[in-house]
Design an enzyme around this catalytic site. Sequence first.
Site, PDB file in Angstrom:
ATOM      1  N   HIS A 117      40.604  43.212 -28.376  1.00  0.00           N
ATOM      2  CA  HIS A 117      40.879  43.378 -29.781  1.00  0.00           C
ATOM      3  C   HIS A 117      40.436  42.367 -30.568  1.00  0.00           C
ATOM      4  O   HIS A 117      39.729  42.449 -31.945  1.00  0.00           O
ATOM      5  CB  HIS A 117      42.084  43.643 -29.838  1.00  0.00           C
ATOM      6  N   ARG A 118      40.719  41.069 -30.397  1.00  0.00           N
ATOM      7  CA  ARG A 118      40.612  39.925 -31.115  1.00  0.00           C
ATOM      8  C   ARG A 118      41.296  39.723 -32.383  1.00  0.00           C
ATOM      9  O   ARG A 118      41.204  38.689 -33.193  1.00  0.00           O
ATOM     10  CB  ARG A 118      39.020  39.648 -31.332  1.00  0.00           C
ATOM     11  N   ASP A 119      42.380  40.581 -32.775  1.00  0.00           N
ATOM     12  CA  ASP A 119      43.320  40.470 -33.844  1.00  0.00           C
ATOM     13  C   ASP A 119      44.442  41.254 -33.609  1.00  0.00           C
ATOM     14  O   ASP A 119      44.816  42.107 -34.508  1.00  0.00           O
ATOM     15  CB  ASP A 119      42.382  41.146 -35.163  1.00  0.00           C
ATOM     16  N   VAL A 120      45.083  41.007 -32.543  1.00  0.00           N
ATOM     17  CA  VAL A 120      46.504  41.445 -32.178  1.00  0.00           C
ATOM     18  C   VAL A 120      47.709  40.739 -32.942  1.00  0.00           C
ATOM     19  O   VAL A 120      47.577  39.338 -32.951  1.00  0.00           O
ATOM     20  CB  VAL A 120      46.818  41.311 -30.724  1.00  0.00           C
ATOM     21  N   ASN A 124      48.827  45.073 -37.122  1.00  0.00           N
ATOM     22  CA  ASN A 124      47.880  45.841 -36.508  1.00  0.00           C
ATOM     23  C   ASN A 124      48.596  46.698 -35.411  1.00  0.00           C
ATOM     24  O   ASN A 124      47.843  47.334 -34.691  1.00  0.00           O
ATOM     25  CB  ASN A 124      46.834  45.321 -35.910  1.00  0.00           C
TER      26      ASN A 124
END
Length: 411
Positions: A117-120, A124
């Site tokens: 994901h890289r943006d938890v 989000n």
Amino acid sequence: MKSRLSPVSLFISPLLIDLNYKLVIYFYLHNSIEQVNNLREIQALRRLNPHPNILTLHEVVFDRKSGSLALICELMDMNIYELIRGRRHPLSEKKIRRYMYQLCKSLDHIHRNGIFHRDVKPENILIKQDVLKLGDFGSCRSVYSKQPYTEYISTRWYRAPECLLTDGFYTYKMDLWSAGCVFYEITSLQPLFPGANELDQISKIHEVIGTPAEKTLTKFKQSRAMSFDFPFKKGSGIPLLTANLSPQCLSLLHAMVAYDPDERITAHQALQHPYFQEQRATEKQALANHRKAFFPEHPVAPELLSNNWQISKEGRKQKQSTRQEEDHPKRQGPAYLMELPRLKLSGVTKLSSYSSPALQSACGPRANGRVPVLRPLKCVGTNQKTDPQKDIKPNLRQYRLPTIERKAGGY
């Protein structure tokens, strides 16, 4: 509305919400349909759906004239940040455990499908009653893509040390670090590492966890042009900040925010942690009830149970017979003997059998009227000598051919 022409897009606040159909529409601006088809967010959602803990994408609508793109997704109640914002008392540990189990399931699902994901972060992670779903895949990346990746990725407070200290050499383990930070924030209602900038972010991490081992720093230095050294810090430790958490909860939290990504727990391993034992048991029972609903167990009569061994024995015999028939097929024709009809030939006299004198002498009846019994012939080996009288050799004349002389390479 925010215009963004790069292939990687971010979720924008929804401009249209349809409460009747429980849908939410997110708008973007793009130049062409090719850019839309190359959006990682759309590709990822199509690959990951359907899953109970991934935001459902219903439809993608693109207007060529205006260049506007609309993602039609399911409508959720709120996100984690909205859930904990302004709360005076933390959530119950039972609810926290339920939410974290679903978050680990969503991460395990996307990692198994080759995506991280890289943006938890709390914004989000969406909530609808007791169901948690992961959304906003605008920053996602393939697990099998070549490093280095983008350095400035993920929100700073939830950024893993390998993202801060390397030139883009990080893996899917960064999602587990971010999930651990979210885990702590749900339980304590405050962020774990609220750094003001990248340098302050590293300092906040070292204040809690302490400086990493030398081997970990050596790995990070190999993938960065500049060198760095940190003064030794033991760290205050997470338990001093979270006195109200159970030991199993702290054990999982420590495993998720391990400094070294090689020592950090995976999402699949987190699902097997003792902290989620109750969730696994509940899920197993629900699966058993689901199977019983679709495959009910019918009662068997006692006489059938007593004759079970006979039925199975007969079934095995039938299988063996069919296998033998397949291996040795029978001749086609009637399966029983039948007598052929007699021919009625008009104008034909009775035929008498004739035989050659040799056959008559060999097989004919003797003086006493009995037919001699034929005995099998004995095979004589090559090394055994036969009777010279019985060995009949034809008279052959021998001729001697003249010798041929070779002249000048010819004959």
